[in-house]
Design a protein around this motif. Structure first.
Motif, PDB file in Angstrom:
ATOM      1  N   ALA A 117       0.839  -1.200   0.000  1.00 22.77           N
ATOM      2  CA  ALA A 117       0.000   0.000   0.000  1.00 22.77           C
ATOM      3  C   ALA A 117       0.870   1.244   0.000  1.00 22.77           C
ATOM      4  O   ALA A 117       1.772   1.375   0.829  1.00 22.77           O
ATOM      5  CB  ALA A 117      -0.901   0.005   1.239  1.00 22.77           C
ATOM      6  N   PRO A 118       0.660   2.137  -0.964  1.00 25.67           N
ATOM      7  CA  PRO A 118       1.490   3.333  -1.030  1.00 25.67           C
ATOM      8  C   PRO A 118       1.135   4.311   0.071  1.00 25.67           C
ATOM      9  O   PRO A 118       0.019   4.326   0.576  1.00 25.67           O
ATOM     10  CB  PRO A 118       1.160   3.906  -2.410  1.00 25.67           C
ATOM     11  CG  PRO A 118      -0.231   3.432  -2.686  1.00 25.67           C
ATOM     12  CD  PRO A 118      -0.346   2.085  -2.034  1.00 25.67           C
ATOM     13  N   THR A 119       2.117   5.116   0.446  1.00 28.67           N
ATOM     14  CA  THR A 119       1.901   6.175   1.427  1.00 28.67           C
ATOM     15  C   THR A 119       1.510   7.450   0.724  1.00 28.67           C
ATOM     16  O   THR A 119       1.709   7.602  -0.474  1.00 28.67           O
ATOM     17  CB  THR A 119       3.190   6.410   2.232  1.00 28.67           C
ATOM     18  OG1 THR A 119       4.228   6.779   1.342  1.00 28.67           O
ATOM     19  CG2 THR A 119       3.598   5.154   2.983  1.00 28.67           C
ATOM     20  N   ALA A 120       0.984   8.372   1.454  1.00 30.05           N
ATOM     21  CA  ALA A 120       0.534   9.627   0.864  1.00 30.05           C
ATOM     22  C   ALA A 120       1.729  10.457   0.417  1.00 30.05           C
ATOM     23  O   ALA A 120       2.722  10.559   1.133  1.00 30.05           O
ATOM     24  CB  ALA A 120      -0.283  10.418   1.888  1.00 30.05           C
ATOM     25  N   PRO A 121       1.659  11.005  -0.796  1.00 28.29           N
ATOM     26  CA  PRO A 121       2.779  11.794  -1.290  1.00 28.29           C
ATOM     27  C   PRO A 121       2.861  13.147  -0.603  1.00 28.29           C
ATOM     28  O   PRO A 121       1.904  13.609  -0.004  1.00 28.29           O
ATOM     29  CB  PRO A 121       2.452  11.945  -2.774  1.00 28.29           C
ATOM     30  CG  PRO A 121       0.956  11.875  -2.823  1.00 28.29           C
ATOM     31  CD  PRO A 121       0.551  10.911  -1.747  1.00 28.29           C
ATOM     32  N   ALA A 122       4.049  13.744  -0.760  1.00 31.27           N
ATOM     33  CA  ALA A 122       4.266  15.057  -0.139  1.00 31.27           C
ATOM     34  C   ALA A 122       3.651  16.178  -0.944  1.00 31.27           C
ATOM     35  O   ALA A 122       3.505  17.291  -0.437  1.00 31.27           O
ATOM     36  CB  ALA A 122       5.762  15.308   0.026  1.00 31.27           C
ATOM     37  N   GLY A 123       3.304  15.892  -2.213  1.00 31.15           N
ATOM     38  CA  GLY A 123       2.683  16.910  -3.041  1.00 31.15           C
ATOM     39  C   GLY A 123       3.638  17.576  -4.013  1.00 31.15           C
ATOM     40  O   GLY A 123       3.228  18.425  -4.797  1.00 31.15           O
ATOM     41  N   ASP A 124       4.909  17.217  -4.009  1.00 25.91           N
ATOM     42  CA  ASP A 124       5.902  17.788  -4.925  1.00 25.91           C
ATOM     43  C   ASP A 124       6.540  16.645  -5.714  1.00 25.91           C
ATOM     44  O   ASP A 124       7.332  15.872  -5.153  1.00 25.91           O
ATOM     45  CB  ASP A 124       6.953  18.566  -4.149  1.00 25.91           C
ATOM     46  CG  ASP A 124       7.894  19.338  -5.074  1.00 25.91           C
ATOM     47  OD1 ASP A 124       7.998  18.959  -6.261  1.00 25.91           O
ATOM     48  OD2 ASP A 124       8.510  20.300  -4.611  1.00 25.91           O
ATOM     49  N   PRO A 125       6.230  16.462  -7.022  1.00 28.94           N
ATOM     50  CA  PRO A 125       6.765  15.327  -7.792  1.00 28.94           C
ATOM     51  C   PRO A 125       8.294  15.280  -7.792  1.00 28.94           C
ATOM     52  O   PRO A 125       8.882  14.195  -7.683  1.00 28.94           O
ATOM     53  CB  PRO A 125       6.214  15.561  -9.193  1.00 28.94           C
ATOM     54  CG  PRO A 125       5.025  16.410  -8.997  1.00 28.94           C
ATOM     55  CD  PRO A 125       5.318  17.285  -7.817  1.00 28.94           C
ATOM     56  N   THR A 126       8.935  16.410  -7.919  1.00 31.56           N
ATOM     57  CA  THR A 126      10.395  16.422  -7.973  1.00 31.56           C
ATOM     58  C   THR A 126      10.986  15.911  -6.666  1.00 31.56           C
ATOM     59  O   THR A 126      11.890  15.053  -6.661  1.00 31.56           O
ATOM     60  CB  THR A 126      10.898  17.840  -8.269  1.00 31.56           C
ATOM     61  OG1 THR A 126      10.325  18.292  -9.495  1.00 31.56           O
ATOM     62  CG2 THR A 126      12.409  17.864  -8.372  1.00 31.56           C
ATOM     63  N   LYS A 127      10.488  16.414  -5.526  1.00 34.39           N
ATOM     64  CA  LYS A 127      11.017  15.981  -4.232  1.00 34.39           C
ATOM     65  C   LYS A 127      10.672  14.526  -3.950  1.00 34.39           C
ATOM     66  O   LYS A 127      11.498  13.768  -3.434  1.00 34.39           O
ATOM     67  CB  LYS A 127      10.461  16.864  -3.122  1.00 34.39           C
ATOM     68  CG  LYS A 127      10.991  18.303  -3.159  1.00 34.39           C
ATOM     69  CD  LYS A 127      10.410  19.126  -2.006  1.00 34.39           C
ATOM     70  CE  LYS A 127      10.955  20.556  -2.019  1.00 34.39           C
ATOM     71  NZ  LYS A 127      10.399  21.367  -0.906  1.00 34.39           N
ATOM     72  N   ALA A 187       6.000   3.239  -5.875  1.00 38.03           N
ATOM     73  CA  ALA A 187       4.606   2.875  -6.108  1.00 38.03           C
ATOM     74  C   ALA A 187       3.686   4.045  -5.760  1.00 38.03           C
ATOM     75  O   ALA A 187       2.699   4.319  -6.460  1.00 38.03           O
ATOM     76  CB  ALA A 187       4.240   1.633  -5.286  1.00 38.03           C
ATOM     77  N   THR A 188       4.011   4.741  -4.657  1.00 36.43           N
ATOM     78  CA  THR A 188       3.224   5.904  -4.276  1.00 36.43           C
ATOM     79  C   THR A 188       3.330   7.015  -5.311  1.00 36.43           C
ATOM     80  O   THR A 188       2.336   7.661  -5.674  1.00 36.43           O
ATOM     81  CB  THR A 188       3.707   6.425  -2.911  1.00 36.43           C
ATOM     82  OG1 THR A 188       3.567   5.397  -1.934  1.00 36.43           O
ATOM     83  CG2 THR A 188       2.907   7.641  -2.473  1.00 36.43           C
ATOM     84  N   PHE A 189       4.538   7.213  -5.853  1.00 36.30           N
ATOM     85  CA  PHE A 189       4.744   8.247  -6.868  1.00 36.30           C
ATOM     86  C   PHE A 189       3.917   7.952  -8.119  1.00 36.30           C
ATOM     87  O   PHE A 189       3.255   8.837  -8.669  1.00 36.30           O
ATOM     88  CB  PHE A 189       6.234   8.322  -7.207  1.00 36.30           C
ATOM     89  CG  PHE A 189       6.583   9.425  -8.163  1.00 36.30           C
ATOM     90  CD1 PHE A 189       7.008  10.663  -7.699  1.00 36.30           C
ATOM     91  CD2 PHE A 189       6.461   9.255  -9.538  1.00 36.30           C
ATOM     92  CE1 PHE A 189       7.314  11.693  -8.574  1.00 36.30           C
ATOM     93  CE2 PHE A 189       6.764  10.266 -10.427  1.00 36.30           C
ATOM     94  CZ  PHE A 189       7.192  11.487  -9.941  1.00 36.30           C
TER      95      PHE A 189
END
Length: 285
Positions: free
Chosen positions: A151-161, A183-185
């Motif tokens: 299960a993926p974790t929630a992303p930070a909201g910045d694709p580059t980071k 997987a989350t990305f």
């Protein structure tokens, strides 16, 4: 007694008495004149006359021109023999030429048949290549359903980071955390510029732990559209290796065929691994 006449006178008298009778009896006809030359002698005379004419021509030619005289035979037997020999050579040459033409015709027919066969094979290969992506996608989806990813974790909201963080985890050797991060990305940024590369690295982490079905699905997502990037050739090779592990050598060979066509200038190390995969899958040459 009467005196006897001499015998001579008596004979004359008898001839005189018989003269009128003898004159009435025709004398036999003289025999016909016989030609002193028979047919053979006549032929010999003709040949001699021909030789004489030739000798006269030779003498006059020598006298008039002063050049050496070439004597030509009076008969034509030698020339006929020479012409017959030339005609025989010409017939032999013609037979050889006909044989060469027949061989060339057979070779041309065979080449046409081979060309037709190759054309048919090429059409079949194109059809298989056209359906390859669909078949690979169906295989990966079915396998993914049997083996779900973490299960993926929630992303930070910045694709580059987020991509940089996932990549750093992989470089550190933490493949489980890197798998989760990639997987989350992919799920959070399906249309991001680096999403295909994230799928590539996700496939790498899945291959490490032997999750070949999920890895194949990730590699398919990475090479969709056949990107011209530094990692794309390796993604195709990794896809073929995952398919071999899934006991799908035919699909692996199709992927390797696309590798050769799409990435002819792949790095030598990647090309070497592709050749090894072809041997393992027993792909046709």
């Amino acid at each position: 007694m009467r005196a006897r006449l001499p015998v001579t006178l008596l004979a004359l008298a008898v001839l005189a008495a018989a003269g009128p009778v003898a004159s009435q009896t025709p004398l036999p006809a003289p025999p016909p004149a016989v030609d002193p030359l028979d047919s053979r002698d006549a032929k010999r005379v003709d040949r001699m006359e021909k030789v004489v004419r030739e000798l006269r021509a030779i003498v006059f030619q020598l006298r008039d021109t002063g050049k050496p005289v070439v004597v030509q035979p009076a008969d034509t037997d030698a020339r006929m023999a020479e012409m017959a020999e030339k005609l025989s050579d010409l017939e032999q040459t013609l037979r050889s030429l006909n044989s060469t033409i027949d061989t060339a015709t057979r070779d041309l027919d065979a080449a046409r048949r081979e060309n037709t066969t190759l054309k048919t094979q090429l059409e079949g290969l194109n059809q298989r290549l056209a359906t390859m992506e669909q078949r690979l996608a169906s295989t990966a989806v079915a396998a993914a359903e049997a083996e779900p990813t973490a299960a993926p974790t929630a992303p930070a909201g910045d694709p580059t980071k987020d991509f940089a963080q996932a990549r750093q985890l992989m470089l550190a050797g933490d493949y489980d955390a890197a798998e989760t991060a990639f997987a989350t990305f992919v799920e959070a940024y399906p249309d991001a510029q680096r999403t295909p590369e994230a799928n590539y690295w996700l496939g790498k982490t899945l291959s490490v732990r032997g999750a070949y079905a999920n890895a194949a699905q990730a590699y398919i997502g990475a090479i969709r559209g056949w990107p011209q990037t530094s990692w794309a050739p390796d993604a195709v090779v990794e896809l073929s290796r995952s398919l071999i592990a899934l006991k799908k050598p035919a699909d692996a060979c199709n992927a390797l065929a696309e590798f050769s066509r799409r990435y002819p200038k792949a790095p030598p190390t990647v090309a070497s691994r592709a050749a090894a995969a072809r041997t393992q899958a027993k792909c046709a040459a």
